[in-house]
Design a protein around this motif. Structure first.
Motif, mmCIF file in Angstrom:
data_model
loop_
_atom_site.group_PDB
_atom_site.id
_atom_site.type_symbol
_atom_site.label_atom_id
_atom_site.label_comp_id
_atom_site.label_asym_id
_atom_site.label_seq_id
_atom_site.Cartn_x
_atom_site.Cartn_y
_atom_site.Cartn_z
ATOM 1 N N GLN A 34 51.247 72.401 16.405
ATOM 2 C CA GLN A 34 52.479 71.592 17.123
ATOM 3 C C GLN A 34 52.117 70.536 17.242
ATOM 4 O OE1 GLN A 34 53.209 73.110 20.846
ATOM 5 N NE2 GLN A 34 55.002 71.626 21.322
ATOM 6 N N VAL A 35 52.816 69.604 16.746
ATOM 7 C CA VAL A 35 52.671 67.829 16.717
ATOM 8 C C VAL A 35 53.004 67.394 18.051
ATOM 9 C CG1 VAL A 35 53.529 65.698 15.918
ATOM 10 C CG2 VAL A 35 52.909 67.754 14.323
ATOM 11 N N GLN A 36 52.087 66.693 18.766
ATOM 12 C CA GLN A 36 52.263 66.104 20.004
ATOM 13 C C GLN A 36 51.897 64.615 19.826
ATOM 14 O OE1 GLN A 36 50.784 68.885 23.089
ATOM 15 N NE2 GLN A 36 52.847 68.637 23.778
ATOM 16 N N LEU A 37 52.579 63.691 20.445
ATOM 17 C CA LEU A 37 52.039 62.349 20.899
ATOM 18 C C LEU A 37 52.484 62.106 22.409
ATOM 19 C CD1 LEU A 37 53.575 60.279 18.023
ATOM 20 C CD2 LEU A 37 51.176 60.813 18.461
ATOM 21 N N VAL A 38 51.137 61.751 23.198
ATOM 22 C CA VAL A 38 51.446 61.852 24.685
ATOM 23 C C VAL A 38 51.010 60.433 25.112
ATOM 24 C CG1 VAL A 38 50.903 62.731 26.819
ATOM 25 C CG2 VAL A 38 50.954 64.504 24.753
ATOM 26 N N GLU A 39 52.041 59.677 25.466
ATOM 27 C CA GLU A 39 51.742 58.390 26.043
ATOM 28 C C GLU A 39 51.221 58.417 27.492
ATOM 29 O OE1 GLU A 39 55.268 57.539 23.288
ATOM 30 O OE2 GLU A 39 54.681 59.115 25.009
ATOM 31 N N TYR A 50 57.062 53.492 23.423
ATOM 32 C CA TYR A 50 56.793 54.765 22.584
ATOM 33 C C TYR A 50 55.736 54.589 21.567
ATOM 34 C CZ TYR A 50 61.434 55.805 24.709
ATOM 35 O OH TYR A 50 62.614 56.241 25.473
ATOM 36 N N CYS A 51 55.009 55.493 20.948
ATOM 37 C CA CYS A 51 54.178 55.667 20.222
ATOM 38 C C CYS A 51 54.818 56.422 18.925
ATOM 39 C CB CYS A 51 52.696 55.936 20.455
ATOM 40 S SG CYS A 51 52.602 57.817 20.649
ATOM 41 N N ASN A 52 54.296 56.044 17.921
ATOM 42 C CA ASN A 52 55.053 56.534 16.515
ATOM 43 C C ASN A 52 54.205 56.708 15.553
ATOM 44 O OD1 ASN A 52 56.635 55.069 13.980
ATOM 45 N ND2 ASN A 52 57.331 57.023 14.659
ATOM 46 N N TRP A 54 57.307 61.206 17.069
ATOM 47 C CA TRP A 54 57.560 60.143 18.284
ATOM 48 C C TRP A 54 56.909 60.925 19.639
ATOM 49 C CZ3 TRP A 54 59.589 55.304 18.337
ATOM 50 C CH2 TRP A 54 60.074 55.139 16.926
ATOM 51 N N GLY A 55 56.398 60.002 20.447
ATOM 52 C CA GLY A 55 56.056 60.400 21.801
ATOM 53 C C GLY A 55 57.415 60.528 22.675
ATOM 54 N N GLN A 56 57.173 60.879 23.987
ATOM 55 C CA GLN A 56 58.249 60.727 24.936
ATOM 56 C C GLN A 56 58.289 59.459 25.634
ATOM 57 O OE1 GLN A 56 60.321 63.629 25.552
ATOM 58 N NE2 GLN A 56 59.516 64.055 23.598
ATOM 59 N N GLY A 57 57.291 58.528 25.608
ATOM 60 C CA GLY A 57 57.602 57.187 26.070
ATOM 61 C C GLY A 57 56.565 57.236 27.640
ATOM 62 N N THR A 58 56.284 55.966 27.921
ATOM 63 C CA THR A 58 56.028 55.748 29.230
ATOM 64 C C THR A 58 56.594 54.473 29.771
ATOM 65 O OG1 THR A 58 53.719 55.296 30.270
ATOM 66 C CG2 THR A 58 53.953 54.520 28.335
ATOM 67 N N GLN A 59 56.810 54.433 30.959
ATOM 68 C CA GLN A 59 57.493 53.143 31.687
ATOM 69 C C GLN A 59 56.606 52.201 32.047
ATOM 70 O OE1 GLN A 59 61.028 52.915 32.205
ATOM 71 N NE2 GLN A 59 60.267 50.649 32.941
ATOM 72 N N VAL A 60 57.116 50.943 31.551
ATOM 73 C CA VAL A 60 56.133 49.725 31.963
ATOM 74 C C VAL A 60 57.330 48.985 32.898
ATOM 75 C CG1 VAL A 60 55.075 47.551 31.264
ATOM 76 C CG2 VAL A 60 54.666 49.753 30.320
ATOM 77 N N THR A 61 56.915 48.624 34.125
ATOM 78 C CA THR A 61 57.791 47.651 34.812
ATOM 79 C C THR A 61 57.189 46.485 34.942
ATOM 80 O OG1 THR A 61 59.187 49.617 35.521
ATOM 81 C CG2 THR A 61 59.269 47.481 36.760
#
Length: 116
Positions: A1-6, A95-97, A106-113
């Protein structure tokens, strides 16, 4: 299973720094070029930086050039984005790709504020 985790996102003051990580699994990481994208509210997704496989010359959006650094550790299947001198306009989901001629993950993303 492919995963990208940010990971590594969060709230930071203007001028601060963050380091994002993206851990890959389920595919041969070193054979894929990698990119970081970001998407701010009500804006289109924007390419931030990219690095070829297995490594090599990097490219950056003009808006982050000189402040952000993309890197990869193929032994750890991990992509990084070091972000310095952060500005409020850097606020987005990052997001990383991973991509090659055939596949695009694609990953699910991480929030930067970035806010005071």
């Amino acid at each position: 299973q492919v995963q990208l985790v940010e990971s590594g996102g969060g709230l930071v003051q203007p001028g601060g720094s963050l380091r994002l990580s993206c851990v890959a699994s389920g595919f041969t990481f070193s054979r894929y070029a990698m990119r970081w994208y970001r998407q701010a509210p009500r804006k289109e997704r924007e390419l931030v930086a990219r690095i070829p496989s297995p490594s090599g010359s990097t490219n950056y959006a003009d808006s982050v050039k000189g402040r952000f650094t993309i890197s990869r550790d193929n032994a750890k299947n991990t992509l990084y984005l070091q972000m310095n001198s952060l500005k409020p306009e850097d606020t987005a989901v990052y997001y990383c790709n991973a991509y090659n001629d055939r596949f695009d993950y694609w990953g699910q993303g991480t929030q930067v504020t970035v806010s005071s």
